[in-house]
Design an enzyme around this catalytic site. Sequence first.
Site, PDB file in Angstrom:
ATOM      1  CD1 TRP A  63      -1.451   7.732  -0.973  1.00 26.70           C
ATOM      2  CD2 TRP A  63      -1.106   9.524  -2.192  1.00 26.70           C
ATOM      3  NE1 TRP A  63      -2.881   7.920  -0.905  1.00 26.70           N
ATOM      4  CE2 TRP A  63      -2.623   9.484  -1.697  1.00 26.70           C
ATOM      5  CE3 TRP A  63      -0.880  10.613  -3.196  1.00 26.70           C
ATOM      6  CZ2 TRP A  63      -3.391  10.382  -1.866  1.00 26.70           C
ATOM      7  CZ3 TRP A  63      -2.098  11.715  -3.303  1.00 26.70           C
ATOM      8  CH2 TRP A  63      -3.103  11.539  -2.597  1.00 26.70           C
ATOM      9  CE1 TYR A 100      -3.710   2.562   0.435  1.00 27.56           C
ATOM     10  CE2 TYR A 100      -2.195   3.556   1.707  1.00 27.56           C
ATOM     11  CZ  TYR A 100      -3.312   3.717   1.185  1.00 27.56           C
ATOM     12  OH  TYR A 100      -3.980   4.894   1.120  1.00 27.56           O
TER      13      TYR A 100
HETATM   14  N1  LIG Z   1      -1.932   8.506  12.040  1.00 23.76           N
HETATM   15  C1  LIG Z   1      -2.139   8.671  10.885  1.00 23.76           C
HETATM   16  N2  LIG Z   1      -1.669   7.764  10.063  1.00 23.76           N
HETATM   17  C2  LIG Z   1      -2.258   7.792   8.705  1.00 23.76           C
HETATM   18  C3  LIG Z   1      -3.128   8.722   8.229  1.00 23.76           C
HETATM   19  C4  LIG Z   1      -3.604   9.436   9.347  1.00 23.76           C
HETATM   20  O1  LIG Z   1      -4.555  10.318   9.073  1.00 23.76           O
HETATM   21  N3  LIG Z   1      -3.228   9.524  10.534  1.00 23.76           N
HETATM   22  N4  LIG Z   1      -3.372   8.793   6.985  1.00 23.76           N
HETATM   23  C5  LIG Z   1      -3.316   7.478   6.126  1.00 23.76           C
HETATM   24  C6  LIG Z   1      -3.625   7.804   4.666  1.00 23.76           C
HETATM   25  S1  LIG Z   1      -5.038   8.512   4.623  1.00 23.76           S
HETATM   26  C7  LIG Z   1      -2.454   7.484   3.892  1.00 23.76           C
HETATM   27  S2  LIG Z   1      -3.059   7.364   2.332  1.00 23.76           S
HETATM   28  C8  LIG Z   1      -1.242   6.860   4.079  1.00 23.76           C
HETATM   29  C9  LIG Z   1      -0.259   7.222   3.296  1.00 23.76           C
HETATM   30  O2  LIG Z   1       0.888   6.223   3.288  1.00 23.76           O
HETATM   31  P1  LIG Z   1       2.079   6.161   2.222  1.00 23.76           P
HETATM   32  O3  LIG Z   1       1.254   6.129   0.966  1.00 23.76           O
HETATM   33  O4  LIG Z   1       2.569   4.899   2.524  1.00 23.76           O
HETATM   34  O5  LIG Z   1       2.930   7.451   2.453  1.00 23.76           O
HETATM   35  P2  LIG Z   1       3.847   8.107   1.507  1.00 23.76           P
HETATM   36  O6  LIG Z   1       4.774   8.791   2.335  1.00 23.76           O
HETATM   37  O7  LIG Z   1       3.366   8.707   0.406  1.00 23.76           O
HETATM   38  O8  LIG Z   1       4.684   6.795   0.793  1.00 23.76           O
HETATM   39  C10 LIG Z   1       4.894   6.547  -0.359  1.00 23.76           C
HETATM   40  C11 LIG Z   1       6.415   6.272  -0.500  1.00 23.76           C
HETATM   41  O9  LIG Z   1       6.731   5.905  -1.857  1.00 23.76           O
HETATM   42  C12 LIG Z   1       7.900   5.964  -1.948  1.00 23.76           C
HETATM   43  N5  LIG Z   1       8.174   6.381  -3.577  1.00 23.76           N
HETATM   44  C13 LIG Z   1       7.776   7.382  -4.305  1.00 23.76           C
HETATM   45  N6  LIG Z   1       8.348   7.384  -5.603  1.00 23.76           N
HETATM   46  C14 LIG Z   1       8.743   5.887  -5.553  1.00 23.76           C
HETATM   47  C15 LIG Z   1       9.037   5.294  -6.804  1.00 23.76           C
HETATM   48  O10 LIG Z   1       8.997   5.509  -7.872  1.00 23.76           O
HETATM   49  N7  LIG Z   1       9.557   4.020  -6.570  1.00 23.76           N
HETATM   50  C16 LIG Z   1       9.746   3.366  -5.188  1.00 23.76           C
HETATM   51  N8  LIG Z   1       9.973   2.337  -5.182  1.00 23.76           N
HETATM   52  N9  LIG Z   1       9.202   4.074  -4.212  1.00 23.76           N
HETATM   53  C17 LIG Z   1       8.647   5.515  -4.271  1.00 23.76           C
HETATM   54  C18 LIG Z   1       8.186   7.497  -1.195  1.00 23.76           C
HETATM   55  O11 LIG Z   1       9.731   7.844  -0.943  1.00 23.76           O
HETATM   56  C19 LIG Z   1       7.438   7.102  -0.108  1.00 23.76           C
HETATM   57  O12 LIG Z   1       8.170   6.515   1.092  1.00 23.76           O
HETATM   58  O13 LIG Z   1      -1.028   7.223   5.872  1.00 23.76           O
HETATM   59  C20 LIG Z   1      -2.021   6.912   6.636  1.00 23.76           C
HETATM   60  N10 LIG Z   1      -1.444   6.894   7.697  1.00 23.76           N
HETATM   61  N1  LIG Z   2      -1.138  18.744   2.113  1.00 23.91           N
HETATM   62  C1  LIG Z   2      -1.558  17.409   1.901  1.00 23.91           C
HETATM   63  N2  LIG Z   2      -2.907  17.181   1.603  1.00 23.91           N
HETATM   64  C2  LIG Z   2      -3.208  15.968   1.640  1.00 23.91           C
HETATM   65  C3  LIG Z   2      -2.393  14.854   2.094  1.00 23.91           C
HETATM   66  C4  LIG Z   2      -1.215  15.246   2.394  1.00 23.91           C
HETATM   67  O1  LIG Z   2      -0.370  14.170   2.886  1.00 23.91           O
HETATM   68  N3  LIG Z   2      -0.745  16.548   2.504  1.00 23.91           N
HETATM   69  N4  LIG Z   2      -2.982  13.563   1.929  1.00 23.91           N
HETATM   70  C5  LIG Z   2      -4.109  13.182   1.162  1.00 23.91           C
HETATM   71  C6  LIG Z   2      -4.674  12.176   1.443  1.00 23.91           C
HETATM   72  S1  LIG Z   2      -3.838  10.364   1.369  1.00 23.91           S
HETATM   73  C7  LIG Z   2      -5.919  12.140   2.118  1.00 23.91           C
HETATM   74  S2  LIG Z   2      -6.533  10.558   2.544  1.00 23.91           S
HETATM   75  C8  LIG Z   2      -6.581  13.020   2.464  1.00 23.91           C
HETATM   76  C9  LIG Z   2      -7.412  12.899   3.896  1.00 23.91           C
HETATM   77  O2  LIG Z   2      -8.202  13.912   4.322  1.00 23.91           O
HETATM   78  P1  LIG Z   2      -8.834  14.052   5.702  1.00 23.91           P
HETATM   79  O3  LIG Z   2      -8.894  12.918   6.264  1.00 23.91           O
HETATM   80  O4  LIG Z   2      -9.933  14.834   5.347  1.00 23.91           O
HETATM   81  O5  LIG Z   2      -7.793  14.872   6.276  1.00 23.91           O
HETATM   82  P2  LIG Z   2      -7.421  15.257   7.787  1.00 23.91           P
HETATM   83  O6  LIG Z   2      -6.340  16.591   7.697  1.00 23.91           O
HETATM   84  O7  LIG Z   2      -6.950  14.066   8.398  1.00 23.91           O
HETATM   85  O8  LIG Z   2      -8.759  15.778   8.643  1.00 23.91           O
HETATM   86  C10 LIG Z   2      -9.274  16.867   8.100  1.00 23.91           C
HETATM   87  C11 LIG Z   2     -10.081  17.586   9.109  1.00 23.91           C
HETATM   88  O9  LIG Z   2     -10.737  16.619  10.032  1.00 23.91           O
HETATM   89  C12 LIG Z   2     -10.617  17.015  11.424  1.00 23.91           C
HETATM   90  N5  LIG Z   2     -11.058  15.855  12.136  1.00 23.91           N
HETATM   91  C13 LIG Z   2     -10.683  14.975  12.836  1.00 23.91           C
HETATM   92  N6  LIG Z   2     -11.283  14.029  13.453  1.00 23.91           N
HETATM   93  C14 LIG Z   2     -12.710  14.635  13.445  1.00 23.91           C
HETATM   94  C15 LIG Z   2     -13.637  14.298  14.200  1.00 23.91           C
HETATM   95  O10 LIG Z   2     -13.892  13.205  14.870  1.00 23.91           O
HETATM   96  N7  LIG Z   2     -14.913  15.038  13.932  1.00 23.91           N
HETATM   97  C16 LIG Z   2     -14.918  16.086  13.076  1.00 23.91           C
HETATM   98  N8  LIG Z   2     -15.875  16.836  12.979  1.00 23.91           N
HETATM   99  N9  LIG Z   2     -13.617  16.401  12.615  1.00 23.91           N
HETATM  100  C17 LIG Z   2     -12.467  15.897  12.863  1.00 23.91           C
HETATM  101  C18 LIG Z   2      -9.453  17.500  11.641  1.00 23.91           C
HETATM  102  O11 LIG Z   2      -9.441  18.501  12.564  1.00 23.91           O
HETATM  103  C19 LIG Z   2      -8.916  17.941  10.248  1.00 23.91           C
HETATM  104  O12 LIG Z   2      -9.004  19.368  10.377  1.00 23.91           O
HETATM  105  O13 LIG Z   2      -6.035  14.313   2.393  1.00 23.91           O
HETATM  106  C20 LIG Z   2      -5.086  14.550   1.173  1.00 23.91           C
HETATM  107  N10 LIG Z   2      -4.516  15.595   1.255  1.00 23.91           N
HETATM  108 MO   LIG Z   3      -5.111   8.916   2.094  1.00 22.88          MO
END
Ligand SMILES: Nc1nc2c(c(=O)[nH]1)N[C@H]1C(S)=C(S)[C@@H](COP(=O)(O)OP(=O)(O)OC[C@H]3O[C@@H](n4cnc5c(=O)[nH]c(N)nc54)[C@H](O)[C@@H]3O)O[C@H]1N2
Ligand SMILES: Nc1nc2c(c(=O)[nH]1)N[C@H]1C(S)=C(S)[C@@H](COP(=O)(O)OP(=O)(O)OC[C@H]3O[C@@H](n4cnc5c(=O)[nH]c(N)nc54)[C@H](O)[C@@H]3O)O[C@H]1N2
Ligand SMILES: [Mo]
Length: 767
Positions: A111, A109
Amino acid sequence: MVEIKPHAAHWGYFDAVVEDGRVVGTRPFARDPFPGSLTQGVPDLVHAPCRIDRPYVRQGWLQGRRMGAARGQDRFVPVSWDRATRLVAEELARVRAEHGDASILGGSYGWSSAGRFHHARSQLQRFLALGGGFTAQATNYSYGAGMTLMPHVLGTNDPVTGPATHWRSIVKHARLMLCFGGLPLKNGLVTAGGGGAHEYVPMMKAAVEAGLRFVNIGPDRGAAADFLGAQWVPIRPGGDAAMILAMIQAIVAAGLEDRDFLARCTVGWERLRAYVMGEAEDGVAKTPEWAAPLCDVPADTIRALALEAAAMPTMLTATWSVQRAEHGEQPWWALVGLASALGGIGKPGLGVAFGYGSINGMGTSRRELPSVNLPATRNPVRTAIPVARVTELLERPGEVMRYNGRDIPLPDTRMVFWTGGNPFHHHQDLNRLARAFSRMETIVVSEPWWTAVARQADIVLPATTTLERNDIASSSRDRFVRAMHQAVPPQGQARNDHDIFADMADALGYRERFTEQRDEGAWLRHLYDRFRRACASLGEDVPDFDRFWAEGHIEFAPPESDFVSFQDFARDPAAAPLATPSGKVELYSETIAGFGDEGVPGHAVWKTPREWLGGDLSRHPLHLLSDQPATRLHGQLDPARVAKASKIQGREPIRMNPADAAARGLRDGQVVRVFNDRGACLGGLVVTEALRPGVVAMSTGAWWDPQETEAGPLCVHGNPNVLTQDVGTSPLGQGCAAQSCLVQVEAWTGPLPDVRVHQPPEIVEVV
Ligand SMILES: Nc1nc2c(c(=O)[nH]1)N[C@H]1C(S)=C(S)[C@@H](COP(=O)(O)OP(=O)(O)OC[C@H]3O[C@@H](n4cnc5c(=O)[nH]c(N)nc54)[C@H](O)[C@@H]3O)O[C@H]1N2
Ligand SMILES: Nc1nc2c(c(=O)[nH]1)N[C@H]1C(S)=C(S)[C@@H](COP(=O)(O)OP(=O)(O)OC[C@H]3O[C@@H](n4cnc5c(=O)[nH]c(N)nc54)[C@H](O)[C@@H]3O)O[C@H]1N2
Ligand SMILES: [Mo]
C-alpha cells in the site's frame, strides 16, 4: 512556533501540528464527517525509535553469505548513502548481466503511503522498468480471486473496485440488504490513496432511518454496527457458497426466480438451475437442508431469507474477505447467480456489489474523475506472477504456474527489491516465505521503519515518511484532492524514494530518463497540470496549482444523480452489452469451462475446503480468521498509540467465544499460544460472545517478531501469518486464501519473551 500543515494518509486527511521541527499532533480534516482516531498516531510514527536512521547492509551479505543465508538474524553495518547507492547499482547490473532482467523481482506489492508522486512502488517500478525491466506481480491480496473471475462473469471489475451503485440509491430503493461478511465499521476507516470524507457511517445511518433491514451473515457479530440493528446469521467460515446456492434453489423451488431477467440478461442459467435443482451429473439438489450441515445455518433460516429477498427489493453484498479463502471464486460467482435469480442487477439500489463493508468510499456519491497518479512506465519484461503466489515463484524457478487459463513460466529469481510493501506482513505462512527468501542472492528494501521486511533485507535504505516531503493525495473512491505539505525535514539520513532511485539511475547512466529533468516541485506541478487539463475536458473547473496548494484541497460536489451499476445493460442488453463473450451475465462461462482446471467448472459450485470446521478437527479444532485491524492499516501504525493501547500484555488480541475458552480453561486477558503445523505465535485473549463458537479472530498487522523459545520457534508478538496457509484460491484466480486456516490455542505458561521488533535490530559499526 506552531505551524499547521495540510496533509493526508490512507487513514484520512488531517492537519499536522508542527512545533520546533517536530510533528506534535494532528487535527482532523474539517470536511470529514467521521474522521476516526488513527491519524492521532502520526507523531509517534514520524519520530519513532524504530525509524531507520541511515543506510545499512547486512553483515553476512558483506562477508559473502548470500544465497542460502538465513536472513533476519545477522547484525547490520551502517554505510554511507554513496556506498549504498553504488552497491545496489552494481548488484543490479551484475544480476541483469548474469541472469537476465526477469531474475529481478520488482513486483513490490503493498500500500505504500498516500501521495501520488512519492508512491514508493510506482517510483521503484519506473526506475526498474527504465533500467531493463523486472518480474512484476499481478492482481492483489484484497480481491485477487474475485478480480480474475468477474471480467469473465460481468465483463468488468467495477462492482468490486467501484464505481458501484451508490449508497444513496440503496437507501432510496432497497428494503433488505444481505451482507455476507457484514459491514464492519473498522474497514471504513481506510481509503486507498487518502480519504477526505469518511461517508460510510452517515450513509449507513441514513439507510437505517429509511427502514432498510440489514442481515449480517458472518462469523462475527461485531461486523455489523449496533445501530444497524442487523439480524446475525453466524455462518461457518467458508460455507457461503453452500448457503447462496441453497437460496437459489429455494427461490426456484418456490417459482419466484425472475425469468424475464434471466432470459434477457444472462447466459447459462439452465446449467446453474440444473445444478442447484439436482438435475446435473451429481444428482444432488442444493436445498437448504443440503446446505445446513455445510454452512451451519438452519435450513429454515436459509429458506426464509431466500423467500424474503424474492419478496422485497434487495441489495446483496459480500466482503472481499469471503473470496480470500480456498475456492474463494465460488461464493462470489454464486452471489451473482442469486442476484440474477432475484432480477435486481441494473435496477436502482438493487443487485450485487462486493465490498460495501470492505473499504471507505464504496458506493460514495462522487463523479468519476481523472487521477493525479504517476503514469506507469512500460516494463520490457512481460512476466507477472499473481501476487499471492510469491513464495512459489521463489521456490520453483523454471517451472510453470497455472493462472486464469494460462501457463506462466516462473523466472529464476536472484534479486528482490521491495519498497512500499511488506511481504513479512502480508504474505501467508511466513516461515515458508523466509525459507524462500533464503534462496535469493540479494534483497534490497527501502522503508522508513525497521519493519519485518527491512529486517529480512541485505541492503536497507531509509525512506522519508510523507511528513518529510511535498505531495498530492487523491483516491478513486473520494471526492477530495489534497495538498500534502512537507511538515518537517527528513529524519536522520532518510531520503525520498524518488531521489534514492534518481541517484541509482545516475550510477547506471539513466538519471535524465528517470527524472525527466524535474525535481519534486516540477513533478507535482506537472502531474497536477495533467490532472487539471483532464478535468477541464470533462467540464470540471479546477483551480491552478498555486491556488490549490495555498488552499490545501479541492472538493468536487457530489453528482445530483445516483450511479446505478449495469442500468443501461439491464434496460437493453443488445444496445449496451457487457464486455463478456456473450455480452450478458455469464452464469455459465464457456471460457472458464474451456480452461479445464481441476475444481473450476463453468458455473458456480460448492467445493469442500480442505481446512475448515467441516473437516478434520482432531489436532487443530479452531478456525482462525485474520481480519483487517481496527487499530491500524495492515502493519502500518503498529508502533503508534492506538494499536499499542489495544495490545494485551504487549501481544496482539485474539478473540474467542466463551465456550471455547471454558473448554480450554482460558480466561480473558491471559497470554495464549496459537499454533498449527506451520507455526506458532502468542496472543492476548479476549473472550467474547460476538464470535461464533469454533472461530477465533486475530487481526493482521502486529510486526512479525520470530524468536527461538523453549517451546520452539514463535512469533512472540502475534502475527497471524505464521499460521495461515499459503495456497492459491484455485488455478483460476490464484488469490490469497488466508481465511482458510485451522489452529489450536493453549495457555502460555513459560516466561513471557519481550517484544523486540519495535526497537532497531543489532547494529555493528565495522564488518
Ligand atoms: N492473514 C492475512 N494476511 C493478509 C490479509 C488478510 O486478510 N489476512 N490481507 C491482505 C491484504 S488485503 C493486503 S492489502 C495486504 C497489505 O499488505 P501491505 O500493503 O504490504 O502492508 P503495509 O503494512 O501497508 O505495507 C506497506 C509498507 O510500506 C511502508 N511505507 C510506507 N510509506 C513508504 C514510503 O514512502 N516509502 C517506502 N519505501 N516505504 C513506505 C510501510 O512502512 C509499510 O511497511 O496484506 C494481506 N495480508
Ligand atoms: N481499519 C482498517 N481498515 C481496512 C484495512 C486495514 O488494514 N485497517 N485494510 C483495507 C484493505 S487493504 C482491504 S483489502 C479491506 C479488506 O476488507 P475485508 O476483506 O472485507 O475485511 P476483513 O476484516 O478481512 O473481513 C470482513 C469480515 O468478513 C468476515 N468473514 C471472514 N471469513 C468469512 C467467511 O468465510 N464468510 C463470511 N460470511 N464472512 C467471513 C470476517 O468475520 C470480517 O468481519 O479492508 C480495508 N480496510
Ligand atoms: Mo487489501
